[in-house]
Design a protein around this motif. Structure first.
Motif, PDB file in Angstrom:
ATOM      1  N   PRO A  41       0.823  -1.213   0.000  1.00  0.00           N
ATOM      2  CA  PRO A  41       0.000   0.000   0.000  1.00  0.00           C
ATOM      3  C   PRO A  41       0.857   1.262   0.000  1.00  0.00           C
ATOM      4  N   GLY A  42       0.388   2.272  -0.716  1.00  0.00           N
ATOM      5  CA  GLY A  42       0.966   3.596  -0.596  1.00  0.00           C
ATOM      6  C   GLY A  42       0.402   4.303   0.626  1.00  0.00           C
ATOM      7  N   LEU A  43       0.910   5.486   0.915  1.00  0.00           N
ATOM      8  CA  LEU A  43       0.506   6.184   2.132  1.00  0.00           C
ATOM      9  C   LEU A  43      -0.949   6.647   2.076  1.00  0.00           C
ATOM     10  N   ARG A  44      -1.399   7.138   0.928  1.00  0.00           N
ATOM     11  CA  ARG A  44      -2.809   7.558   0.848  1.00  0.00           C
ATOM     12  C   ARG A  44      -3.738   6.361   0.953  1.00  0.00           C
ATOM     13  N   GLN A  49      -7.738   3.697   3.798  1.00  0.00           N
ATOM     14  CA  GLN A  49      -8.089   2.284   3.923  1.00  0.00           C
ATOM     15  C   GLN A  49      -8.833   1.769   2.686  1.00  0.00           C
ATOM     16  N   ALA A  50      -8.327   2.162   1.516  1.00  0.00           N
ATOM     17  CA  ALA A  50      -8.912   1.700   0.261  1.00  0.00           C
ATOM     18  C   ALA A  50      -7.794   1.509  -0.748  1.00  0.00           C
ATOM     19  N   HIS A  51      -7.795   0.397  -1.448  1.00  0.00           N
ATOM     20  CA  HIS A  51      -6.725   0.050  -2.373  1.00  0.00           C
ATOM     21  C   HIS A  51      -6.683   0.993  -3.574  1.00  0.00           C
ATOM     22  N   PHE A  52      -5.471   1.300  -4.009  1.00  0.00           N
ATOM     23  CA  PHE A  52      -5.235   2.137  -5.197  1.00  0.00           C
ATOM     24  C   PHE A  52      -5.953   3.486  -5.078  1.00  0.00           C
ATOM     25  N   ALA A  53      -5.770   4.130  -3.915  1.00  0.00           N
ATOM     26  CA  ALA A  53      -6.504   5.359  -3.633  1.00  0.00           C
ATOM     27  C   ALA A  53      -5.981   6.605  -4.346  1.00  0.00           C
ATOM     28  N   PRO A  54      -4.685   6.740  -4.621  1.00  0.00           N
ATOM     29  CA  PRO A  54      -4.240   7.991  -5.248  1.00  0.00           C
ATOM     30  C   PRO A  54      -4.930   8.245  -6.586  1.00  0.00           C
ATOM     31  N   ARG A  55      -5.306   9.481  -6.813  1.00  0.00           N
ATOM     32  CA  ARG A  55      -6.015   9.807  -8.057  1.00  0.00           C
ATOM     33  C   ARG A  55      -5.141   9.553  -9.285  1.00  0.00           C
ATOM     34  N   GLY A  56      -3.825   9.601  -9.135  1.00  0.00           N
ATOM     35  CA  GLY A  56      -2.948   9.350 -10.258  1.00  0.00           C
ATOM     36  C   GLY A  56      -2.765   7.883 -10.588  1.00  0.00           C
ATOM     37  N   ALA A 101       2.565  -0.080   4.592  1.00  0.00           N
ATOM     38  CA  ALA A 101       2.534   1.050   3.678  1.00  0.00           C
ATOM     39  C   ALA A 101       3.868   1.786   3.677  1.00  0.00           C
ATOM     40  N   THR A 102       4.267   2.227   2.488  1.00  0.00           N
ATOM     41  CA  THR A 102       5.472   3.039   2.330  1.00  0.00           C
ATOM     42  C   THR A 102       5.206   4.124   1.300  1.00  0.00           C
ATOM     43  N   ALA A 103       6.100   5.100   1.256  1.00  0.00           N
ATOM     44  CA  ALA A 103       5.974   6.141   0.236  1.00  0.00           C
ATOM     45  C   ALA A 103       6.310   5.599  -1.148  1.00  0.00           C
ATOM     46  N   GLY A 104       7.116   4.541  -1.204  1.00  0.00           N
ATOM     47  CA  GLY A 104       7.473   3.925  -2.476  1.00  0.00           C
ATOM     48  C   GLY A 104       7.869   2.484  -2.281  1.00  0.00           C
ATOM     49  N   ALA A 105       7.674   1.671  -3.321  1.00  0.00           N
ATOM     50  CA  ALA A 105       7.991   0.244  -3.220  1.00  0.00           C
ATOM     51  C   ALA A 105       9.484   0.002  -3.072  1.00  0.00           C
TER      52      ALA A 105
END
Length: 201
Positions: A41-44, A49-56, A101-105
């Protein structure tokens, strides 16, 4: 959370940092036919608490473009309960190789990815989805110690489950177009027996 409340969810960069190391529950049921496997998971995603949340992130637009979902799901402020139930009824599940969760993989260790493969093995043996689609060839190679793996269908050790590698939908994966993502996701959906709008069913 109502639609108006969900639309107001905002975080500063410093606020998002507080979600480093947090986890997000799998979206999965015993009816799963197609299990998408993210890296972590990313931070957002952890924040709402929802998968693939970033708008990008192009995961939800690709599912919609492929005809897997009948509407564009917006998880940027959390899942609407109706969307969550819709996905589960469709037989779609989502998990991650690594829970934290991390800021990047790139912050993940090889040991974490290898443990993620073992965790995924337990999920597959318990639920027997028709198709497991790992999102990203590099993560797949690292987790499964298969440096020669190529995108597409893999040799599967599971009699009832096909194992695939499909492109990662992150905006950082610039060489994968939305059309390419949709084509790959539509292919695994059809392999899992999930009708798409493109099938005319």
């Amino acid at each position: 959370m109502g639609d108006a409340a969900r639309d107001r969810v905002r975080f500063t960069r410093d606020e998002l940092k507080r979600f480093s190391g947090k986890t997000v529950p799998d979206l999965i049921s015993d009816r799963v036919r197609l299990l998408f496997v993210g890296i972590n998971p990313g931070l957002r995603t952890a924040a709402v608490q929802a998968h693939f949340a970033p708008r990008g992130n192009r995961f939800w637009p690709a599912l919609h473009r492929a005809g897997i979902t009948d509407r564009l799901i917006d998880a940027s402020s959390g899942f609407a309960p109706a969307d969550r139930e819709y996905l589960l009824r469709r037989g779609i599940g989502i998990t991650n190789l690594v829970a934290r969760a991390t800021a990047g993989a790139d912050e993940l260790t090889a040991a974490e990815l290898a443990e993620g493969a073992r965790k995924l093995d337990r999920i597959i043996r318990r639920l027997s989805p028709r198709v497991v689609a790992v999102l990203g060839i590099t993560a797949y190679r690292d987790a499964f110690h298969d440096s020669g793996a190529k995108p597409g269908k893999q040799a599967s050790p599971y009699p009832a489950t096909e194992l695939w590698v499909v492109p990662n939908p992150s905006g950082r994966n610039a060489h994968a177009s939305l059309e390419g993502l949709a084509a790959a996701y539509g292919e695994v959906a059809r392999a899992a027996g999930i009708p798409t709008r493109c099938d005319g069913r």
